[in-house]
Design a protein around this motif. Structure first.
Motif, short mmCIF file in Angstrom:
data_model
loop_
_atom_site.label_atom_id
_atom_site.label_comp_id
_atom_site.label_asym_id
_atom_site.label_seq_id
_atom_site.Cartn_x
_atom_site.Cartn_y
_atom_site.Cartn_z
N LYS A 112 0.82 -1.21 0.00
CA LYS A 112 0.00 0.00 0.00
C LYS A 112 0.86 1.26 0.00
O LYS A 112 0.46 2.30 -0.54
N ALA A 113 2.04 1.17 0.61
CA ALA A 113 2.91 2.35 0.70
C ALA A 113 3.67 2.62 -0.60
O ALA A 113 4.13 3.74 -0.83
N ILE A 114 3.80 1.59 -1.44
CA ILE A 114 4.55 1.73 -2.70
C ILE A 114 3.61 2.27 -3.78
O ILE A 114 2.57 1.67 -4.05
N PRO A 115 3.96 3.39 -4.41
CA PRO A 115 3.07 3.96 -5.43
C PRO A 115 2.68 2.98 -6.54
O PRO A 115 1.55 3.03 -7.04
N PHE A 116 3.58 2.07 -6.92
CA PHE A 116 3.24 1.09 -7.95
C PHE A 116 2.40 -0.07 -7.42
O PHE A 116 2.00 -0.94 -8.19
N ARG A 117 2.18 -0.09 -6.11
CA ARG A 117 1.31 -1.07 -5.46
C ARG A 117 1.78 -2.52 -5.66
O ARG A 117 0.96 -3.43 -5.83
N ARG A 118 3.08 -2.71 -5.65
CA ARG A 118 3.62 -4.08 -5.65
C ARG A 118 5.03 -4.05 -5.10
O ARG A 118 5.71 -3.01 -5.13
N LEU A 119 5.47 -5.19 -4.56
CA LEU A 119 6.86 -5.32 -4.15
C LEU A 119 7.75 -5.38 -5.39
O LEU A 119 7.29 -5.71 -6.49
N GLY A 120 9.02 -5.08 -5.20
CA GLY A 120 9.95 -5.20 -6.29
C GLY A 120 10.17 -6.66 -6.65
O GLY A 120 10.03 -7.56 -5.81
N ASP A 121 10.52 -6.89 -7.90
CA ASP A 121 10.90 -8.20 -8.38
C ASP A 121 12.40 -8.18 -8.65
O ASP A 121 12.93 -7.14 -9.10
N PRO A 122 13.13 -9.26 -8.37
CA PRO A 122 14.57 -9.25 -8.65
C PRO A 122 14.92 -8.78 -10.05
O PRO A 122 15.96 -8.14 -10.26
N GLN A 123 14.06 -9.06 -11.02
CA GLN A 123 14.33 -8.64 -12.40
C GLN A 123 14.36 -7.12 -12.52
O GLN A 123 15.09 -6.57 -13.36
N ASP A 124 13.59 -6.42 -11.69
CA ASP A 124 13.61 -4.95 -11.72
C ASP A 124 15.01 -4.43 -11.41
O ASP A 124 15.48 -3.48 -12.03
N LEU A 125 15.67 -5.06 -10.45
CA LEU A 125 17.03 -4.66 -10.09
C LEU A 125 18.01 -5.06 -11.17
O LEU A 125 18.92 -4.30 -11.53
N ALA A 126 17.82 -6.26 -11.71
CA ALA A 126 18.73 -6.78 -12.73
C ALA A 126 18.76 -5.87 -13.96
O ALA A 126 19.82 -5.63 -14.54
N ASN A 127 17.61 -5.36 -14.35
CA ASN A 127 17.55 -4.48 -15.52
C ASN A 127 18.37 -3.22 -15.31
O ASN A 127 19.07 -2.74 -16.22
#
Length: 248
Positions: free
Chosen positions: A206-221
């Motif tokens: 709820k606190a994250i504007p995108f309304r989801r946790l990060g995915d490892p792939q987000d960091l990898a990119n």
């Protein structure tokens, strides 16, 4: 042509989680990836899954001798290191007043000293080559603080500051040094420090504007971009990958 053709990349803590996603992404961009992890079995398994020229090697980043052995092995196999990703990390979440000095030492040894050890061992090769890219994994905990992660936040704050200083020192050698700060990311480490609590996950989402946790792939990119020649004029920067949770 892919972004990392002919580059030799070393990724620490790459047996699982964010590190594994980074190793897979760099390989997809045509890098030859050295998967390093203190758990040799997971390093070898990840390298096997990646295929190609990927190799899995054991290294304890908190040990200077272990890191030097890793870098020596990589140099003998490939002759160079073009990309270093300092991803290895560990945390134990609890209020600071309940924490023990032995845990402080382990957190600092892996997250901060580990980054120093690996960077110190790899940079001479990059200086010799006259090029290279170092990408350090920090944390949004370092940027804004995080309840229950006081020592981890301090160690990652050190990584952020270290990144900026080494970027200044290495610029004349055409070596870029940047820092990627994950926000809450859905990994085994996150689950182990309370991320498997449904109420915590819901409140964070709820606190994250995108309304989801990060995915490892987000960091990898993001790491793959910093590792590439496309980021050749970017150095000393810290970027949060947090779905907008941290903005600066």
């Amino acid at each position: 042509m892919t972004r990392l053709d002919d580059k030799i990349a070393v990724v620490t803590g790459a047996g699982r989680g964010i590190g594994r996603a980074i190793a897979e992404k760099l390989a997809a961009e045509a890098a030859t990836v050295v998967v390093s992890d203190v758990d040799e079995a997971s390093a070898v398994a990840t390298a096997h899954a990646i295929g190609g020229k990927a190799v899995g090697l054991r290294a304890d980043v908190a040990s200077t001798e272990s890191v030097e052995a890793l870098v020596g092995d990589v140099r003998s196999r490939f002759g160079r290191i073009d990309v270093l990703v300092n991803n290895a990390g560990w945390d134990k979440a609890e209020p600071f007043l309940d924490s023990r000095e032995s845990d402080w030492e382990r957190i600092i040894a892996i997250n901060l000293v580990g980054t120093l050890n690996t960077t110190k061992a790899v940079l001479p090769l990059m200086v010799e080559q006259g090029s290279g890219s170092v990408v350090n994994l920090g944390s949004d905990a370092a940027r804004v603080g995080s309840s229950g992660e006081a020592v981890y936040s301090a160690a990652k704050g050190g990584v952020v500051s270290f990144t900026k200083t080494i970027a200044r020192e290495m610029a004349r050698h055409r070596i870029t040094v940047n820092c990627v700060c994950p926000g809450p990311t859905d990994t085994e480490l996150f689950a182990s420090i309370g991320g498997d609590d449904p109420k915590l996950r819901e409140s964070l989402t709820k606190a994250i504007p995108f309304r989801r946790l990060g995915d490892p792939q987000d960091l990898a990119n993001t790491v793959a971009f910093f590792a590439s020649d496309e980021a050749g004029y970017i150095t000393g920067q810290t970027v949060s990958v947090s779905g907008g949770l941290t903005m600066s």
